[in-house]
Design a protein around this motif. Structure first.
Motif, PDB file in Angstrom:
ATOM      1  N   ALA A 120      -7.679  90.688   6.420  1.00  0.00           N
ATOM      2  CA  ALA A 120      -8.415  90.100   5.296  1.00  0.00           C
ATOM      3  C   ALA A 120      -9.914  90.336   5.429  1.00  0.00           C
ATOM      4  CB  ALA A 120      -8.127  88.605   5.215  1.00  0.00           C
ATOM      5  N   ASP A 121     -10.290  91.428   6.066  1.00  0.00           N
ATOM      6  CA  ASP A 121     -11.709  91.746   6.226  1.00  0.00           C
ATOM      7  C   ASP A 121     -12.343  92.000   4.850  1.00  0.00           C
ATOM      8  OD1 ASP A 121     -14.030  92.705   8.020  1.00  0.00           O
ATOM      9  OD2 ASP A 121     -13.742  94.368   6.625  1.00  0.00           O
ATOM     10  N   ALA A 122     -13.402  91.251   4.533  1.00  0.00           N
ATOM     11  CA  ALA A 122     -14.000  91.316   3.200  1.00  0.00           C
ATOM     12  C   ALA A 122     -14.581  92.694   2.902  1.00  0.00           C
ATOM     13  CB  ALA A 122     -15.081  90.250   3.058  1.00  0.00           C
ATOM     14  N   GLN A 123     -15.231  93.311   3.878  1.00  0.00           N
ATOM     15  CA  GLN A 123     -15.790  94.651   3.660  1.00  0.00           C
ATOM     16  C   GLN A 123     -14.683  95.652   3.345  1.00  0.00           C
ATOM     17  OE1 GLN A 123     -18.885  96.053   3.644  1.00  0.00           O
ATOM     18  NE2 GLN A 123     -19.974  94.111   3.874  1.00  0.00           N
ATOM     19  N   LEU A 124     -13.571  95.536   4.070  1.00  0.00           N
ATOM     20  CA  LEU A 124     -12.440  96.432   3.824  1.00  0.00           C
ATOM     21  C   LEU A 124     -11.879  96.221   2.424  1.00  0.00           C
ATOM     22  CD1 LEU A 124     -10.226  98.434   4.708  1.00  0.00           C
ATOM     23  CD2 LEU A 124      -8.956  96.480   5.623  1.00  0.00           C
ATOM     24  N   ILE A 125     -11.747  94.964   2.010  1.00  0.00           N
ATOM     25  CA  ILE A 125     -11.206  94.680   0.675  1.00  0.00           C
ATOM     26  C   ILE A 125     -12.133  95.251  -0.397  1.00  0.00           C
ATOM     27  CG2 ILE A 125     -10.617  92.848  -0.959  1.00  0.00           C
ATOM     28  CD1 ILE A 125      -9.795  91.128   1.457  1.00  0.00           C
ATOM     29  N   GLY A 126     -13.434  95.107  -0.232  1.00  0.00           N
ATOM     30  CA  GLY A 126     -14.384  95.655  -1.193  1.00  0.00           C
ATOM     31  C   GLY A 126     -14.254  97.152  -1.333  1.00  0.00           C
ATOM     32  N   LYS A 127     -14.152  97.855  -0.207  1.00  0.00           N
ATOM     33  CA  LYS A 127     -13.975  99.314  -0.253  1.00  0.00           C
ATOM     34  C   LYS A 127     -12.652  99.687  -0.918  1.00  0.00           C
ATOM     35  CE  LYS A 127     -16.770 100.439   3.831  1.00  0.00           C
ATOM     36  NZ  LYS A 127     -16.756 101.039   5.184  1.00  0.00           N
ATOM     37  N   LEU A 128     -11.595  98.893  -0.631  1.00  0.00           N
ATOM     38  CA  LEU A 128     -10.285  99.181  -1.218  1.00  0.00           C
ATOM     39  C   LEU A 128     -10.318  99.015  -2.740  1.00  0.00           C
ATOM     40  CD1 LEU A 128      -7.682  97.596   1.240  1.00  0.00           C
ATOM     41  CD2 LEU A 128      -7.896 100.007   0.619  1.00  0.00           C
ATOM     42  N   ILE A 129     -11.012  97.975  -3.219  1.00  0.00           N
ATOM     43  CA  ILE A 129     -11.084  97.777  -4.673  1.00  0.00           C
ATOM     44  C   ILE A 129     -11.730  98.991  -5.326  1.00  0.00           C
ATOM     45  CG2 ILE A 129     -12.150  96.417  -6.521  1.00  0.00           C
ATOM     46  CD1 ILE A 129     -11.801  93.941  -4.747  1.00  0.00           C
ATOM     47  N   ASP A 134       5.341  83.624  -4.480  1.00  0.00           N
ATOM     48  CA  ASP A 134       6.524  83.221  -3.718  1.00  0.00           C
ATOM     49  C   ASP A 134       7.596  84.265  -4.003  1.00  0.00           C
ATOM     50  OD1 ASP A 134       8.797  82.159  -2.617  1.00  0.00           O
ATOM     51  OD2 ASP A 134       8.610  80.192  -3.584  1.00  0.00           O
ATOM     52  N   TYR A 135       7.753  85.203  -3.052  1.00  0.00           N
ATOM     53  CA  TYR A 135       8.685  86.314  -3.241  1.00  0.00           C
ATOM     54  C   TYR A 135       9.975  86.007  -2.493  1.00  0.00           C
ATOM     55  CZ  TYR A 135      10.492  91.115  -3.358  1.00  0.00           C
ATOM     56  OH  TYR A 135      11.272  92.238  -3.561  1.00  0.00           O
ATOM     57  N   HIS A 136      10.902  85.384  -3.210  1.00  0.00           N
ATOM     58  CA  HIS A 136      12.201  85.002  -2.622  1.00  0.00           C
ATOM     59  C   HIS A 136      12.011  84.190  -1.341  1.00  0.00           C
ATOM     60  CE1 HIS A 136      13.744  87.755  -5.580  1.00  0.00           C
ATOM     61  NE2 HIS A 136      13.191  88.812  -4.984  1.00  0.00           N
ATOM     62  N   GLY A 137      11.079  83.223  -1.408  1.00  0.00           N
ATOM     63  CA  GLY A 137      10.829  82.344  -0.281  1.00  0.00           C
ATOM     64  C   GLY A 137       9.833  82.877   0.729  1.00  0.00           C
ATOM     65  N   ILE A 138       9.307  84.069   0.511  1.00  0.00           N
ATOM     66  CA  ILE A 138       8.332  84.670   1.430  1.00  0.00           C
ATOM     67  C   ILE A 138       6.961  84.662   0.741  1.00  0.00           C
ATOM     68  CG2 ILE A 138       7.680  86.755   2.703  1.00  0.00           C
ATOM     69  CD1 ILE A 138      10.657  87.505   2.720  1.00  0.00           C
ATOM     70  N   ARG A 139       5.949  84.202   1.472  1.00  0.00           N
ATOM     71  CA  ARG A 139       4.611  84.085   0.889  1.00  0.00           C
ATOM     72  C   ARG A 139       3.888  85.432   0.927  1.00  0.00           C
ATOM     73  NH1 ARG A 139      -0.494  83.282   2.425  1.00  0.00           N
ATOM     74  NH2 ARG A 139      -1.840  81.886   1.186  1.00  0.00           N
ATOM     75  N   LEU A 140       3.562  85.961  -0.275  1.00  0.00           N
ATOM     76  CA  LEU A 140       2.807  87.206  -0.405  1.00  0.00           C
ATOM     77  C   LEU A 140       1.538  86.934  -1.206  1.00  0.00           C
ATOM     78  CD1 LEU A 140       5.646  89.756  -1.397  1.00  0.00           C
ATOM     79  CD2 LEU A 140       4.888  89.099   0.911  1.00  0.00           C
ATOM     80  N   VAL A 141       0.576  87.844  -1.081  1.00  0.00           N
ATOM     81  CA  VAL A 141      -0.632  87.808  -1.911  1.00  0.00           C
ATOM     82  C   VAL A 141      -0.783  89.183  -2.555  1.00  0.00           C
ATOM     83  CG1 VAL A 141      -3.152  87.634  -1.954  1.00  0.00           C
ATOM     84  CG2 VAL A 141      -1.809  86.040  -0.563  1.00  0.00           C
ATOM     85  N   MET A 142      -0.949  89.196  -3.869  1.00  0.00           N
ATOM     86  CA  MET A 142      -1.131  90.463  -4.578  1.00  0.00           C
ATOM     87  C   MET A 142      -2.516  90.501  -5.211  1.00  0.00           C
ATOM     88  SD  MET A 142       1.269  92.325  -7.463  1.00  0.00           S
ATOM     89  CE  MET A 142       0.942  91.115  -8.741  1.00  0.00           C
ATOM     90  N   LEU A 143      -3.201  91.609  -5.009  1.00  0.00           N
ATOM     91  CA  LEU A 143      -4.487  91.857  -5.648  1.00  0.00           C
ATOM     92  C   LEU A 143      -4.288  92.939  -6.711  1.00  0.00           C
ATOM     93  CD1 LEU A 143      -7.571  91.788  -5.969  1.00  0.00           C
ATOM     94  CD2 LEU A 143      -7.746  93.316  -3.989  1.00  0.00           C
ATOM     95  N   GLU A 144      -4.518  92.566  -7.979  1.00  0.00           N
ATOM     96  CA  GLU A 144      -4.399  93.516  -9.079  1.00  0.00           C
ATOM     97  C   GLU A 144      -5.799  94.023  -9.433  1.00  0.00           C
ATOM     98  OE1 GLU A 144      -1.766  93.364 -12.994  1.00  0.00           O
ATOM     99  OE2 GLU A 144      -3.610  92.221 -13.263  1.00  0.00           O
TER     100      GLU A 144
END
Length: 484
Positions: A30-39, A104-114
């Motif tokens: 969850a590194d913020a710099q990495l997420i920014g570059k990925l976006i 909540d993906y079939h009981g598994i916690r996921l996070v999606m960034l669109e």
């Protein structure tokens, strides 16, 4: 996004054999710099891949794409004392509407960034654009061939390709769009099976396949063929064309008629033009043998100006759509958006439209003239009826075209006379002729014994720099517009 579509989308992403340039899987990084570059990288890569969105999915093992869950909590993560999404938004240019979603993906916690695909220019993070190549996220400037390809994609991207409604069943699509009118207006036989219908709608970019066997309606499909524009988002519904008639000369006068468009442009266009024509006052014309009533304004002029307002509006300006207003002495047609061509050059410049797919399809359906001839026909009709010259002007972030009711030459303002002279010279020039005193006199309804009045108007137009002598050495050669 609905929960059902989110689950179908994740199913689709997980079933892919490998990450693509517009999909990234993470477990807990969850590194913020990495997420920014990925976006930045994924937004640019999505446009290159002709995808409307890119995605980062946390809680998925990279090797086998198994959903294992994540501890990443974007809503509670702070970066330099700011919420993560705010910190990211401040460092992304141009601004894009990315969105974190806890799933909540079939009981598994996921996070999606669109992440929306780049729309107007490459998306930068901290003033640097990135791109996705394999599993790497290099600077876009280090790959000039991809930068060139991205700009080519951005230049052809248009509002029409956006999504008006998402994750619909086939029945829902056919219930919202008047597909029978589409086949009728385009002169195609109606297929006898659903697959044939959807094949044609896809070919004209009216609908798109979505995940889970569902469908999206494109903006183009909604704005042209919606049975009810109100069934779509406000950004579509507010683009409905409106008509208002006033009992006098100003908007302060009593509103006598009002009609707010409910249908898509293609299926509502003819009805709107007929509605305006039915309300229009008539003038009595006495021919050689009969009396007849003629509408105050030429029908072809109204039709072309309304079509131009629909085609050339800036669809990205929210909360505003085309507006037709009828006053006792004029008809005003307004569309949102700055013109791509200066109003005084509407007649001679090759037409440019922000909405090429919309314009092309409306021409195929013969709802407007062939490219470049519409304004010519407006000027010809106005001159034939000896009306005051139409006025095209920019007002704020809108273009307004004004047709004036009949008025004698003596009742025209000096500005109107000069504008009529310029438009007459331009129309003559584009048809291979030159304006002369006699032709301007005929245009303005000036009797031959008063031809000196036309000469005065010509001198005023010369002084204003709107026309020039065709051949200074031969004064009788006539006049041409300043740009000729």
């Amino acid at each position: 996004m609905s929960e059902q579509r989110t689950l179908a989308l994740i199913d689709d992403l997980l079933q892919r054999p490998a990450e693509t340039s517009w999909v990234e899987f993470k477990e807990n990084n969850a590194d913020a710099q990495l997420i920014g570059k990925l976006i930045s990288a994924l937004s640019n890569a999505a446009r290159l891949a002709d995808q409307p969105f890119a995605y980062v999915l946390w809680g998925v093992r990279d090797g086998d794409h198994a959903a294992v869950g994540t501890t990443f909590m974007p809503s509670s993560q702070l970066q330099q004392g700011q919420p993560l999404d705010l910190w990211l938004a401040q460092r992304l240019q141009p601004a894009i509407a990315f969105n974190f979603e806890l799933v909540d993906y079939h009981g598994i916690r996921l996070v999606m960034l669109e992440i929306p695909a780049a729309a107007s220019s490459p998306v930068e993070f901290e003033r640097q654009a990135f791109v996705r190549i394999g599993s790497a996220t290099p600077r876009l400037s280090d790959h000039p061939e991809r930068l060139k390809a991205l700009w080519a994609k951005l230049q052809s991207y248009a509002w029409e390709t956006g999504i008006a409604a998402q994750f619909l069943s086939g029945d829902e699509v056919l219930a919202r769009l008047d597909y029978a009118a589409y086949f009728d207006l385009t002169g195609q036989p109606l297929p006898d099976n659903r697959q044939g219908i959807f094949d044609k709608l896809i070919a004209d970019h009216l609908v798109q396949a979505d995940v889970g066997g569902q469908w999206n309606i494109a903006n183009l499909g909604a704005i042209l063929f919606a049975k009810r524009l109100g069934d779509f988002s406000p950004s579509i519904a507010r683009k409905a064309i409106r008509f208002v008639a006033y009992g006098g000369l100003s908007r302060a006068d009593t509103v006598t008629h009002r009609q707010d468009g409910q249908k898509g442009y293609a299926i509502g266009f003819t009805g709107l033009v007929d509605f305006i024509d039915g309300l229009m006052p008539r003038n009595e014309f006495i021919g050689k043998a009969f009396r007849e009533e003629r509408p105050l304004y030429p029908a072809i002029a109204i039709r072309e100006l309304v079509a131009n307002a629909l085609i050339h509006q800036d669809m990205t300006i929210t909360g505003a759509g085309p507006l037709v207003e009828m006053f006792s002495d004029r008809l005003e047609i307004t569309n949102p958006g700055q013109p791509l061509v200066q109003p005084e050059r509407f007649l001679d410049f090759p037409p440019r439209s922000r909405n090429e797919a919309l314009a092309s399809l409306m021409r195929r359906m013969r709802l407007c003239e062939e490219q470049g001839t519409g304004i010519d026909k407006v000027f010809v009709a106005v001159e034939l009826h000896q009306l005051p010259p139409p006025d095209f002007r920019v007002e704020g972030d809108a273009v307004r075209a004004v047709l004036y009711a009949p008025r004698r030459f003596a009742d025209m303002t000096p500005q109107e006379r000069v504008r009529a002279c310029y438009q007459h010279a331009a129309l003559k020039y584009v048809t291979g002729q030159r304006m002369k005193n006699a032709s301007l006199s005929e245009r303005l309804g000036i009797d031959s014994q008063n031809a000196a009045q036309a000469s005065v108007v010509i001198r005023q137009a010369l002084k204003a720099g709107l026309i020039r002598p065709a051949d200074p050495a031969h004064p009788r050669a006539g006049y041409v517009p300043f740009w000729a």
